[in-house]
Design a protein around this motif. Structure first.
Motif, PDB file in Angstrom:
ATOM      1  N   ILE A   1      40.366  23.497  53.382  1.00  0.00           N
ATOM      2  CA  ILE A   1      39.474  24.594  52.989  1.00  0.00           C
ATOM      3  C   ILE A   1      40.211  25.523  52.042  1.00  0.00           C
ATOM      4  CG2 ILE A   1      38.202  26.597  53.841  1.00  0.00           C
ATOM      5  CD1 ILE A   1      37.994  25.185  56.550  1.00  0.00           C
TER       6      ILE A   1
ATOM      7  N   GLY B   1      39.626  29.295  49.807  1.00  0.00           N
ATOM      8  CA  GLY B   1      38.782  30.459  49.552  1.00  0.00           C
ATOM      9  C   GLY B   1      39.374  31.327  48.462  1.00  0.00           C
ATOM     10  N   MET B   2      38.513  32.064  47.756  1.00  0.00           N
ATOM     11  CA  MET B   2      38.963  32.945  46.665  1.00  0.00           C
ATOM     12  C   MET B   2      37.958  34.071  46.446  1.00  0.00           C
ATOM     13  SD  MET B   2      39.324  32.105  42.622  1.00  0.00           S
ATOM     14  CE  MET B   2      38.038  33.204  42.057  1.00  0.00           C
ATOM     15  N   THR B   3      38.444  35.293  46.317  1.00  0.00           N
ATOM     16  CA  THR B   3      37.580  36.445  46.051  1.00  0.00           C
ATOM     17  C   THR B   3      37.041  36.399  44.621  1.00  0.00           C
ATOM     18  OG1 THR B   3      38.870  37.753  47.590  1.00  0.00           O
ATOM     19  CG2 THR B   3      37.559  38.980  45.980  1.00  0.00           C
ATOM     20  N   ALA B   4      35.760  36.696  44.454  1.00  0.00           N
ATOM     21  CA  ALA B   4      35.163  36.707  43.114  1.00  0.00           C
ATOM     22  C   ALA B   4      34.011  37.695  43.048  1.00  0.00           C
ATOM     23  CB  ALA B   4      34.661  35.309  42.744  1.00  0.00           C
ATOM     24  N   ASN B   5      33.942  38.426  41.931  1.00  0.00           N
ATOM     25  CA  ASN B   5      32.746  39.259  41.728  1.00  0.00           C
ATOM     26  C   ASN B   5      31.959  38.822  40.493  1.00  0.00           C
ATOM     27  OD1 ASN B   5      34.480  40.287  39.818  1.00  0.00           O
ATOM     28  ND2 ASN B   5      34.050  42.436  40.254  1.00  0.00           N
TER      29      ASN B   5
ATOM     30  N   SER C   1      38.664  31.634  36.805  1.00  0.00           N
ATOM     31  CA  SER C   1      39.782  31.656  35.863  1.00  0.00           C
ATOM     32  C   SER C   1      40.505  30.311  35.811  1.00  0.00           C
ATOM     33  CB  SER C   1      40.775  32.742  36.296  1.00  0.00           C
ATOM     34  OG  SER C   1      42.002  32.586  35.626  1.00  0.00           O
TER      35      SER C   1
ATOM     36  N   MET D   1      41.330  27.613  42.670  1.00  0.00           N
ATOM     37  CA  MET D   1      39.942  27.277  42.990  1.00  0.00           C
ATOM     38  C   MET D   1      39.300  26.379  41.933  1.00  0.00           C
ATOM     39  SD  MET D   1      37.452  27.456  45.016  1.00  0.00           S
ATOM     40  CE  MET D   1      37.549  28.735  46.254  1.00  0.00           C
TER      41      MET D   1
ATOM     42  N   HIS E   1      42.527  39.699  51.152  1.00  0.00           N
ATOM     43  CA  HIS E   1      43.255  38.493  51.542  1.00  0.00           C
ATOM     44  C   HIS E   1      42.964  37.346  50.567  1.00  0.00           C
ATOM     45  CE1 HIS E   1      44.983  35.308  53.971  1.00  0.00           C
ATOM     46  NE2 HIS E   1      43.868  34.631  53.779  1.00  0.00           N
ATOM     47  N   PHE E   2      41.696  37.115  50.276  1.00  0.00           N
ATOM     48  CA  PHE E   2      41.333  35.975  49.427  1.00  0.00           C
ATOM     49  C   PHE E   2      41.572  36.267  47.938  1.00  0.00           C
ATOM     50  CE2 PHE E   2      39.065  34.545  53.265  1.00  0.00           C
ATOM     51  CZ  PHE E   2      39.517  33.235  53.299  1.00  0.00           C
TER      52      PHE E   2
ATOM     53  N   GLY F   1      44.610  37.190  47.251  1.00  0.00           N
ATOM     54  CA  GLY F   1      46.059  36.959  47.233  1.00  0.00           C
ATOM     55  C   GLY F   1      46.872  38.199  47.521  1.00  0.00           C
TER      56      GLY F   1
ATOM     57  N   VAL G   1      40.871  34.921  59.595  1.00  0.00           N
ATOM     58  CA  VAL G   1      39.767  34.343  58.824  1.00  0.00           C
ATOM     59  C   VAL G   1      38.983  33.404  59.726  1.00  0.00           C
ATOM     60  CG1 VAL G   1      39.151  33.024  56.778  1.00  0.00           C
ATOM     61  CG2 VAL G   1      41.205  34.455  56.753  1.00  0.00           C
TER      62      VAL G   1
ATOM     63  N   PHE H   1      35.956  30.768  59.765  1.00  0.00           N
ATOM     64  CA  PHE H   1      34.986  29.961  59.023  1.00  0.00           C
ATOM     65  C   PHE H   1      33.975  29.375  60.001  1.00  0.00           C
ATOM     66  CE2 PHE H   1      38.951  29.544  56.497  1.00  0.00           C
ATOM     67  CZ  PHE H   1      38.494  29.989  55.271  1.00  0.00           C
TER      68      PHE H   1
ATOM     69  N   HIS I   1      38.005  30.987  31.265  1.00  0.00           N
ATOM     70  CA  HIS I   1      37.266  30.804  32.519  1.00  0.00           C
ATOM     71  C   HIS I   1      36.338  29.590  32.427  1.00  0.00           C
ATOM     72  CE1 HIS I   1      38.812  34.661  33.747  1.00  0.00           C
ATOM     73  NE2 HIS I   1      38.074  34.690  34.834  1.00  0.00           N
TER      74      HIS I   1
ATOM     75  N   PHE J   1      32.278  47.063  44.507  1.00  0.00           N
ATOM     76  CA  PHE J   1      33.501  47.118  43.688  1.00  0.00           C
ATOM     77  C   PHE J   1      33.144  47.791  42.371  1.00  0.00           C
ATOM     78  CE2 PHE J   1      37.099  45.139  41.322  1.00  0.00           C
ATOM     79  CZ  PHE J   1      38.113  45.458  42.212  1.00  0.00           C
TER      80      PHE J   1
HETATM   81  P1  FAD Z   1      45.321  31.585  46.006  1.00  0.00           P
HETATM   82  O1  FAD Z   1      45.737  32.783  45.216  1.00  0.00           O
HETATM   83  O2  FAD Z   1      46.326  30.611  46.459  1.00  0.00           O
HETATM   84  O3  FAD Z   1      44.457  31.986  47.296  1.00  0.00           O
HETATM   85  C1  FAD Z   1      43.881  33.221  47.430  1.00  0.00           C
HETATM   86  C2  FAD Z   1      44.191  33.747  48.797  1.00  0.00           C
HETATM   87  O4  FAD Z   1      43.306  33.120  49.734  1.00  0.00           O
HETATM   88  C3  FAD Z   1      45.632  33.492  49.296  1.00  0.00           C
HETATM   89  O5  FAD Z   1      46.065  34.660  49.964  1.00  0.00           O
HETATM   90  C4  FAD Z   1      45.455  32.345  50.281  1.00  0.00           C
HETATM   91  O6  FAD Z   1      46.394  32.381  51.333  1.00  0.00           O
HETATM   92  C5  FAD Z   1      44.047  32.626  50.823  1.00  0.00           C
HETATM   93  N1  FAD Z   1      43.397  31.408  51.314  1.00  0.00           N
HETATM   94  C6  FAD Z   1      42.924  30.368  50.563  1.00  0.00           C
HETATM   95  N2  FAD Z   1      42.402  29.416  51.358  1.00  0.00           N
HETATM   96  C7  FAD Z   1      42.529  29.862  52.647  1.00  0.00           C
HETATM   97  C8  FAD Z   1      42.159  29.331  53.923  1.00  0.00           C
HETATM   98  N3  FAD Z   1      41.608  28.123  54.065  1.00  0.00           N
HETATM   99  N4  FAD Z   1      42.415  30.081  55.036  1.00  0.00           N
HETATM  100  C9  FAD Z   1      42.995  31.306  54.927  1.00  0.00           C
HETATM  101  N5  FAD Z   1      43.382  31.845  53.741  1.00  0.00           N
HETATM  102  C10 FAD Z   1      43.148  31.140  52.614  1.00  0.00           C
HETATM  103  N6  FAD Z   1      39.047  35.609  39.813  1.00  0.00           N
HETATM  104  C11 FAD Z   1      38.181  34.766  39.175  1.00  0.00           C
HETATM  105  O7  FAD Z   1      38.607  33.719  38.654  1.00  0.00           O
HETATM  106  N7  FAD Z   1      36.840  35.055  39.098  1.00  0.00           N
HETATM  107  C12 FAD Z   1      36.306  36.192  39.643  1.00  0.00           C
HETATM  108  O8  FAD Z   1      35.095  36.401  39.566  1.00  0.00           O
HETATM  109  C13 FAD Z   1      37.198  37.080  40.319  1.00  0.00           C
HETATM  110  N8  FAD Z   1      36.722  38.217  40.857  1.00  0.00           N
HETATM  111  C14 FAD Z   1      37.562  39.022  41.569  1.00  0.00           C
HETATM  112  C15 FAD Z   1      37.022  40.174  42.173  1.00  0.00           C
HETATM  113  C16 FAD Z   1      37.835  41.017  42.913  1.00  0.00           C
HETATM  114  C17 FAD Z   1      37.211  42.243  43.562  1.00  0.00           C
HETATM  115  C18 FAD Z   1      39.202  40.708  43.050  1.00  0.00           C
HETATM  116  C19 FAD Z   1      40.087  41.625  43.869  1.00  0.00           C
HETATM  117  C20 FAD Z   1      39.753  39.581  42.456  1.00  0.00           C
HETATM  118  C21 FAD Z   1      38.931  38.718  41.694  1.00  0.00           C
HETATM  119  N9  FAD Z   1      39.434  37.563  41.096  1.00  0.00           N
HETATM  120  C22 FAD Z   1      38.580  36.733  40.406  1.00  0.00           C
HETATM  121  C23 FAD Z   1      40.852  37.209  41.202  1.00  0.00           C
HETATM  122  C24 FAD Z   1      41.096  36.124  42.287  1.00  0.00           C
HETATM  123  O9  FAD Z   1      40.524  36.497  43.534  1.00  0.00           O
HETATM  124  C25 FAD Z   1      42.625  35.928  42.518  1.00  0.00           C
HETATM  125  O10 FAD Z   1      43.245  35.662  41.298  1.00  0.00           O
HETATM  126  C26 FAD Z   1      42.905  34.803  43.540  1.00  0.00           C
HETATM  127  O11 FAD Z   1      44.204  34.970  44.064  1.00  0.00           O
HETATM  128  C27 FAD Z   1      42.823  33.416  42.948  1.00  0.00           C
HETATM  129  O12 FAD Z   1      42.873  32.485  44.013  1.00  0.00           O
HETATM  130  P2  FAD Z   1      43.411  31.007  43.886  1.00  0.00           P
HETATM  131  O13 FAD Z   1      42.228  30.077  43.908  1.00  0.00           O
HETATM  132  O14 FAD Z   1      44.353  30.880  42.737  1.00  0.00           O
HETATM  133  O15 FAD Z   1      44.174  30.762  45.231  1.00  0.00           O
END
Ligand code: FAD
Length: 154
Positions: free
Chosen positions: A28, A30-34, A51, A56, A81-82, A84, A92, A94, A123, A143
């Motif tokens: 699994i 997860g990633m934060t996105a707006n 991005s 993701m 958290h999601f 980073g 978390v 699910f 992107h 946000f």
């Molecule tokens: P990682 O950075 O490796 O993972 C993100 C985090 O999630 C890590 O802490 C990881 O430990 C945790 N995680 C992942 N999977 C699991 C799991 N199964 N269980 C528990 N924890 C887990 N970026 C965009 O590209 N598009 C957007 O629209 C966007 N909007 C954003 C909005 C806001 C408000 C914020 C704060 C950030 C946004 N970002 C966006 C930036 C994006 O969220 C970060 O760059 C993020 O770290 C990218 O995630 P990653 O897929 O590279 O994975």
């Protein structure tokens, strides 16, 4: 125009906050996105923008499925958290809907199959066809200008 001006202008658009989830080979992610919007009612389509730097991107390219989990104002820690950002004590939880992980107690879980993907600049915009929905009552996480907030209704 410099990058900071562009970012500041985009930050003037107040949004909700989502966590995108997907699953590849039982793993699994997860990633934060707006960057999320509703696109079409018939057929039911939504868009997210990911991005090229985000892990993701490869995950969704592999799974061809994603969930948009719209967070409640009690889930700010999950957003951080999601994104980073290290938050102590985040647990978390699910659930699974239609064999894909969703965030428990999110205001909405929007389950999608990837319909198309458009690489634009640094992107990728994914268009998702909505296959399943779950709604939960609550207030949204907001946000604006790089900070979290609450929505005050008139
Ligand atoms: P990682 O950075 O490796 O993972 C993100 C985090 O999630 C890590 O802490 C990881 O430990 C945790 N995680 C992942 N999977 C699991 C799991 N199964 N269980 C528990 N924890 C887990 N970026 C965009 O590209 N598009 C957007 O629209 C966007 N909007 C954003 C909005 C806001 C408000 C914020 C704060 C950030 C946004 N970002 C966006 C930036 C994006 O969220 C970060 O760059 C993020 O770290 C990218 O995630 P990653 O897929 O590279 O994975």
């Amino acid at each position: 125009m410099d990058d900071r001006l562009f970012r500041n202008a985009m930050g003037k658009f107040a949004t909700g906050v989502t966590v995108i989830t997907t699953k590849v080979d039982e793993h699994i992610h997860g990633m934060t996105a707006n960057a999320f919007m509703s696109v079409s009612l018939n057929p039911r389509l939504v868009a997210i923008s990911i991005s090229e730097k985000a892990k993701m991107l490869e995950k969704i390219n592999n799974s061809k499925r994603f969930v948009v989990n719209i967070l409640s104002n009690e889930q700010k820690n999950l957003s951080m958290h999601f994104a980073g950002q290290l938050i102590e004590g985040v647990s978390v939880e699910f659930e699974t809907i239609d064999d894909i992980p969703v965030i428990k107690n999110a205001l909405a879980n929007i389950i999608c199959n990837v319909k198309s993907a458009y690489v634009e600049g640094d992107h990728t915009v994914f268009i998702g066809e909505v296959t399943e929905l779950k709604l939960t009552d609550g207030e949204p996480l907001a946000f604006f200008e790089g900070k979290y907030g609450k929505v005050v209704k008139d």
